[in-house]
Design a protein around this motif. Sequence first.
Motif, mmCIF file in Angstrom:
data_model
loop_
_atom_site.group_PDB
_atom_site.id
_atom_site.type_symbol
_atom_site.label_atom_id
_atom_site.label_comp_id
_atom_site.label_asym_id
_atom_site.label_seq_id
_atom_site.Cartn_x
_atom_site.Cartn_y
_atom_site.Cartn_z
ATOM 1 N N ASP A 267 41.481 75.151 19.885
ATOM 2 C CA ASP A 267 42.088 75.781 18.710
ATOM 3 C C ASP A 267 42.776 77.111 18.993
ATOM 4 N N VAL A 268 42.567 77.656 20.170
ATOM 5 C CA VAL A 268 43.220 78.927 20.516
ATOM 6 C C VAL A 268 43.593 78.919 21.998
ATOM 7 N N ILE B 292 52.466 89.419 24.844
ATOM 8 C CA ILE B 292 52.896 89.768 23.499
ATOM 9 C C ILE B 292 53.757 91.029 23.587
ATOM 10 N N LYS C 296 51.242 85.561 13.079
ATOM 11 C CA LYS C 296 50.216 86.599 12.966
ATOM 12 C C LYS C 296 50.825 88.006 12.910
ATOM 13 N N SER D 65 52.142 89.918 16.333
ATOM 14 C CA SER D 65 51.233 89.320 17.316
ATOM 15 C C SER D 65 51.559 87.860 17.583
ATOM 16 N N ILE E 264 44.255 89.510 9.505
ATOM 17 C CA ILE E 264 43.379 89.993 10.580
ATOM 18 C C ILE E 264 43.130 88.848 11.551
ATOM 19 N N GLY E 265 43.045 89.190 12.810
ATOM 20 C CA GLY E 265 42.742 88.170 13.810
ATOM 21 C C GLY E 265 43.765 87.052 13.798
ATOM 22 N N LYS E 266 43.282 85.809 13.813
ATOM 23 C CA LYS E 266 44.210 84.685 13.920
ATOM 24 C C LYS E 266 44.750 84.232 12.555
ATOM 25 N N TRP F 169 43.390 84.516 23.587
ATOM 26 C CA TRP F 169 44.696 85.183 23.596
ATOM 27 C C TRP F 169 45.463 84.883 22.313
ATOM 28 N N SER F 170 45.976 85.933 21.695
ATOM 29 C CA SER F 170 46.755 85.805 20.457
ATOM 30 C C SER F 170 46.015 84.951 19.442
ATOM 31 N N ALA F 171 44.770 85.331 19.200
ATOM 32 C CA ALA F 171 43.924 84.503 18.346
ATOM 33 C C ALA F 171 43.097 85.392 17.415
ATOM 34 N N ASN F 172 41.767 85.210 17.499
ATOM 35 C CA ASN F 172 40.917 85.833 16.496
ATOM 36 C C ASN F 172 39.962 86.880 17.071
ATOM 37 N N MET G 32 45.015 78.606 30.062
ATOM 38 C CA MET G 32 45.423 79.211 28.792
ATOM 39 C C MET G 32 45.517 78.166 27.671
#
Lengths: 366, 683
Positions: free
Chosen positions: B318-319, A58, A354, A29, A329-331, B344-347, B665
């Motif tokens: 932060d993201v 991605i 990630k 990711s 998991i996640g970020k 995006w591409s985060a949590n 973004m």
Amino acid sequence: MKIIFHILLLFSVVTLNARDYYVYCTAESEDEVALIRFDGKKAYVEKRIPVGVWPVEIEGPHGITVSPDGDYWYLSMAHGLPFGHLYKYKTGSDEMVNRVELGLFPATMGISKATGLLYIVNFNLHGGHSEASTVSIVDPDEMIEIERVETGIMPHGSRLLNNGLRHYSVAMMSGELYEIDAMTMQLRRTMSTAPKKMKMNKMDHDKMKKGAMDKMKHKMPPEKPTWVYPHPNDKLVYVVNNGTDNVVEIDVDKWEVVRTFKTDKAPYNCEVSRDGKLLVVTYKGAAKTGVWNLETGKEIAKFKNTRKVTHGVVISPDSRFAFVSVEGIGKQPGAVEVFDLKKLEKVDIAEIGKQAGGIAFWKMVD
Amino acid sequence: MKKLLSIFLFGFCIIAAQEKEEVKKDSLHFEFEPDSLFLHIGETGEVTIKLLNQDGELANNPFYAYGRPRRALESKPRISDSTGIAKVTVKAYKPGKLSLSVRSISQKREDRIVDKMVIQVPYPPLEKIVFDDPQSKVYVGTAVNYSTTAYDQADLVRNNTEVTLTSSNSDIADFDMHGNLNANKSGKITITAAADDIVESVDVRVVKNPVRKVTLSAESDNIRTGDVLNFTAKTLSRSGKEVDGVPVRFSYSGKAEYGIGLPASGMLTAEGKFVAETPGLYAITAHSSGYSARKIIKVIPRNVQKRVQVVGHGTISDVNTSDLWVWPGIGQYKGKDFAVTGTWSANGEAYFWDVTDPSNMIIIDTITVDARTVNDVKVSEDGTVCVITREGASNRKNGFVVLDVRNPFDVKITAEFNDDMTGGVHNVFVFDNHVYAVNNGRKYDIINIEDPSNPFRVGRYELSTPGHGVHDVWVIDGLAYSSNWADGVHVVDVGGVKFSEKNRSKIQFNPFLAKAGQGSPGNPVKLGSMADRNGHNHAAFPFISQSTDKFYIVTGDEWGNQFGMAGGFHFLDFSDTDNPKESAVYQVPEAGSHNHWVHGDTLLASYYQGGLRIVDISGELLGDIYAQGREIAFFLSSDPDGFMSNRPNVWGTMPYKGLIYFSDMNNGLWAVKLEDDQTMGTR
């Protein structure tokens, strides 16, 4: 004589301490591949290599392998429009050399020592999980897909015997192991990966959720095998049954399950040490890594990983260290955790991008 | 010393042996018998291949043989015997210069010997040549272009066929090298198209040309850059009577208003439509039969530029931020305004904002789901339900999540929908209690959310073309506009709003609605499509021109190259749904297009590193919109505190209550407005 012995001993100790281990690990990711150097004590992220061609999508680097001569590494990029690609990079400089389009969600791969060809499964994670997919066979020098061999539904794991003559893969939704003749590129044999006594009629249907049976209309076996790894003696292969929490040992000649190792929750990948003594299994669901003594068939160590979703494992050719990728998991950053297989202890951890996933050993340098 | 000598000699022997081995390796070579083949499609042939050593003996080393390209040439067996000999049967499936490649099997790459032999597979013989809408009457003094299409016996168009055009009497009329028939004097001729042994002929009558005058007129002689001016040319006889069917050619020259080096550039179609890119004086000329007419046009600057004023900005530091949606509150929150942004591409987070005071937008709630990317966010028309997408789930079971947003300060997860969506949902749209979810990049599923806590699938739309994919879907008035990369835009009836006395409005100018009425969410029916030859079709938005009532679909590209993101927005004229045509393009050369929105006659374009672009798309659209000075404004959304400092990367945009909201973004949510009194926004 005694002096010489001590000098040699000292020399070997110094040599061992000075040994560097290099592994490549994907971050699915993050669209990155990390190069990690481990000096026996500490793991260092030497490089984070951006991969793919789309800066804002991605593309999902998933599987990775290094050519037997160590000159190139190969990477499967799962997501495409819609087909994924196999990429070829030069080791060291990590520059992209070429790529070739394959099937849907190309994933795990291996290169035959006998043929020099690369065998990669088209996982086809997408879709309704009802269509059989394929193993693509690629000439890694020219990056040309030569052949596709149909196997089962959602094929995963792709490894060859040490002699390079047979290729093995499993199919998650078919619950089967597939053997391809690496030379003739033809499917030779298949078999269920279920342990000997486990049959569908032993499932407790009353405990199944309503509707679950509807989803099993195509008789999806519960094993959901995700990995296969041959023993260095080329007589045995180990299949990880992710769905039934076990690893089965299969005798290649007899073509039957000879031993079953009950594991922790949701085992995912495995690897046998080069000396043939140990089997390391990643437990995706339990976030742990198990080490099994293949002679006794007992689990001799189990490590709790630092984060959830334990993924892949590769063992150094000297059978000393296991490098385990953990997705997170996640970020949360992905991780490569290093375990000493001699002392059976955790040594160090390297944090990478990630969803750390595919992992491959490059070289040892003294 | 003796020991040292021994070691030296031993080492020497090893090196010598290695050199000998290398000589041996280098001398291996392949021998093909025959050394080339000529096959027709469907035919098989046999080739004996040997891997020989320097003495011409079998090398006792196996090798591979495989046809290239794959699926064009089948070869069996794939492998030789252990002595290094194979009798390979090849079968041709496709025409062209194919090859049978061989490669010796060895562990070391440097030991491998490769070679190939050529197998020529001719294209199937031509079947026919067809003249494309040929004219049977030609006037003296004119030139008429004739084109043909060649088909082979497989009924495939053979674009590479060289077709020769000849006239039976070159004194009467003769062809130039570009297929133009120049008529010199009256008479009858036969023109012939020939390729290989296929011949097709058409009789042509060259007649006396009565034209003695050409006139040229236009609606105006003073236009702005970007305005399309329609010229009408008439060919008249000596008596002033109009002569039909005489070809007229148009050309232009001009002088730009500014500068010595700046060219007077524009576009003039064969039909006489003219649009200028630079201000200046232009001379448009119509030519026919040796006569011409000219008209001078003054082109003035379009002057639509405006400044952009920042109203508010909420930094996400932060993201990465993804898409956005803005909507009015309901119930006890009526009168307030809210926004949602993805990550995006985060949590796996979606942020909910109070934007009632857009100069002070604040995050009021956060929803976290098992994902790394929440790529898309959409809110239902009634403001009760929000749907967010999930990609990168830890268990790889992706999908979308239904949220209750009646109280945006306390958003609740109502349901997850993951069934058969393992590969991830990239984009969604919510329309009339249904979620249109782009599933695995292969199709879009239609899920009923009348009861938001119990979503269930009712339909699915998937193409059948090889290697098909879908990226986005947008639903308006019961028509789904999906963007399908190389398959382009598809318009699908999922419950199209039929015309009635009550809903007579501008939507009547959408010709697809005239065709609607057969489909439903459970039975999506395709109404039209237009492929994208570049394979970049990423987003689509229907557009009824408020100024012309023409119907376009504005499609957006997404693609990148070594310099970063690229692409633009294409204006597809769907006035004739069966014969759509791309009439114009807006493309910023140094940046990459992403999502867009059409509001009135204004295009709001998210342009990644090129920021937000606001474009005047009023009037007829033709040619290069960017070059025509139609850009009203652009705004580079830099933020030193962003996830990537001072690096604009605009993702999506949406007009709302006179403001333009957009997500960047690299730094979060923005609200801007144009510095004028014209109200923008949907409400």
